[in-house]
Design an enzyme around this catalytic site. Structure first.
Site, PDB file in Angstrom:
ATOM      1  N   GLY A 228       0.790  -1.224   0.000  1.00  0.00           N
ATOM      2  CA  GLY A 228       0.000   0.000   0.000  1.00  0.00           C
ATOM      3  C   GLY A 228       0.825   1.277   0.000  1.00  0.00           C
ATOM      4  CB  SER A 229       4.372   2.098  -0.631  1.00  0.00           C
ATOM      5  OG  SER A 229       4.602   1.653  -1.938  1.00  0.00           O
ATOM      6  CG  ASN A 230       2.249   3.262  -5.684  1.00  0.00           C
ATOM      7  OD1 ASN A 230       2.723   4.255  -6.216  1.00  0.00           O
ATOM      8  ND2 ASN A 230       2.784   2.052  -5.792  1.00  0.00           N
TER       9      ASN A 230
ATOM     10  CD  GLU B 174       5.412   1.617  -8.865  1.00  0.00           C
ATOM     11  OE1 GLU B 174       4.349   1.470  -8.242  1.00  0.00           O
ATOM     12  OE2 GLU B 174       6.164   0.664  -9.140  1.00  0.00           O
TER      13      GLU B 174
ATOM     14  CG  LEU C 189      -1.709  -8.752  -6.305  1.00  0.00           C
ATOM     15  CD1 LEU C 189      -1.022  -9.693  -5.313  1.00  0.00           C
ATOM     16  CD2 LEU C 189      -0.794  -8.486  -7.497  1.00  0.00           C
TER      17      LEU C 189
ATOM     18  CG  ASN D 243      -3.013  -0.880 -12.694  1.00  0.00           C
ATOM     19  OD1 ASN D 243      -2.892  -1.001 -11.460  1.00  0.00           O
ATOM     20  ND2 ASN D 243      -2.371  -1.664 -13.541  1.00  0.00           N
TER      21      ASN D 243
ATOM     22  CG  HIS E 150       2.562  -2.658 -15.114  1.00  0.00           C
ATOM     23  ND1 HIS E 150       2.153  -3.862 -14.562  1.00  0.00           N
ATOM     24  CD2 HIS E 150       3.607  -2.949 -15.925  1.00  0.00           C
ATOM     25  CE1 HIS E 150       2.932  -4.822 -15.031  1.00  0.00           C
ATOM     26  NE2 HIS E 150       3.819  -4.301 -15.854  1.00  0.00           N
TER      27      HIS E 150
ATOM     28  CG  ASP F 208      -0.663  -5.019 -16.347  1.00  0.00           C
ATOM     29  OD1 ASP F 208      -1.152  -4.346 -15.421  1.00  0.00           O
ATOM     30  OD2 ASP F 208      -0.010  -6.057 -16.161  1.00  0.00           O
TER      31      ASP F 208
HETATM   32  C1  GRF Z   1       3.601  -1.359  -7.403  1.00  0.00           C
HETATM   33  O1  GRF Z   1       4.862  -1.730  -7.864  1.00  0.00           O
HETATM   34  C2  GRF Z   1       2.663  -1.129  -8.545  1.00  0.00           C
HETATM   35  O2  GRF Z   1       3.296  -0.669  -9.705  1.00  0.00           O
HETATM   36  C3  GRF Z   1       2.094  -2.489  -8.787  1.00  0.00           C
HETATM   37  O3  GRF Z   1       1.967  -3.060  -7.511  1.00  0.00           O
HETATM   38  C4  GRF Z   1       2.920  -2.473  -6.637  1.00  0.00           C
HETATM   39  C5  GRF Z   1       2.170  -1.983  -5.451  1.00  0.00           C
HETATM   40  O4  GRF Z   1       3.048  -1.545  -4.438  1.00  0.00           O
HETATM   41  N1  GRF Z   1       0.847  -2.436  -9.503  1.00  0.00           N
HETATM   42  P1  GRF Z   1       2.459  -0.855  -3.136  1.00  0.00           P
HETATM   43  O5  GRF Z   1       1.468  -1.837  -2.533  1.00  0.00           O
HETATM   44  O6  GRF Z   1       1.790   0.412  -3.560  1.00  0.00           O
HETATM   45  O7  GRF Z   1       3.629  -0.628  -2.251  1.00  0.00           O
END
Ligand code: GRF
Length: 210
Positions: free
Chosen positions: A12-14, A174, A85, A102, A104, A145
């Site tokens: 969940g870092s994004n 990202e 996922l 999304n 990627h 994707d």
């Molecule tokens: C990221 O690398 C994103 O590009 C991919 O899944 C990963 C998610 O990372 N779709 P996080 O859970 O946001 O850390």
């Protein structure tokens, strides 16, 4: 204020970066809902610690229609996939036309599609001898994707990279790119050309993201 549902399955870092941008007022929106395949993942825990509703999907007792009803009942404007996922049900993709993003961790259309997730993406990039990689933000259609690309940032692939070191370099970008694209979406700065391609106007300066 746009209402965002973030879909995630892991760290969940994004999501955190997007949520921080929301809290800082850089994204004109709010995140009332997180949908997750795993309610124990760090992203879901972060959501709960910020009083954000967390709903598990897919689960046998909830149909795709139930998910759509949930999104509509929470007045969700945009769905933001951040490491989710599973495939988003086609009912939701159809109802949220041009409203699902999304991210990627590779330069699509290369190294995308079913099976290309996490470490596997970066291992494939290295194995192929690529000299550049980097995140792609794209709209979501009914294939993994596959939908139209909105923005990409390139990073070098270094000779001694492992999937882990490359993943770290891409993830750093990202975190810079995704909040800005989500902000552009919420500001109404993403326009569609006659041939069905998205364009950010005013454009992001991807070399000099905040
Ligand atoms: C990221 O690398 C994103 O590009 C991919 O899944 C990963 C998610 O990372 N779709 P996080 O859970 O946001 O850390």
């Amino acid at each position: 204020m746009k209402r965002l549902a973030v879909f995630l399955s892991g760290g969940g870092s994004n999501f955190r970066k997007i949520h921080e941008a929301v809290l800082a007022g850089d994204i004109p929106g709010e995140v009332p809902l997180v949908v997750t395949t795993n309610t124990d993942c760090p992203g879901a825990k972060y959501a709960r610690s910020h009083w954000i509703e967390v709903v598990r999907f897919p689960v046998p007792e909830r149909s795709p229609e139930d998910l759509l009803v949930l999104l509509k009942s929470r007045n969700i404007d945009f769905v933001i996939l951040a490491g989710y996922l599973k495939m988003v049900p086609s009912e939701v993709v159809a109802a949220y036309h041009r409203a699902i993003l999304n991210i990627h961790p590779a330069l699509l259309p290369k190294f995308g599609g079913q099976g290309y997730y996490g470490r596997k993406v970066h291992a494939a990039v290295i194995e192929a001898g690529e000299t550049q990689s980097g995140p792609t933000v794209h709209f979501v259609d009914e294939q993994y994707d596959h939908g139209p690309t909105v923005a990409q940032v390139s990073v070098p692939v270094l000779p001694d990279d492992t999937p882990e070191t490359l993943a770290d370099r891409v993830l750093e970008q990202e975190h810079r790119l995704y909040p800005q694209v989500v902000a552009a979406l919420c500001h109404g700065h993403i326009h569609w050309t006659n041939d069905g391609r998205p364009a950010i106007d005013p454009p992001l300066d991807v070399e000099n993201l905040l």
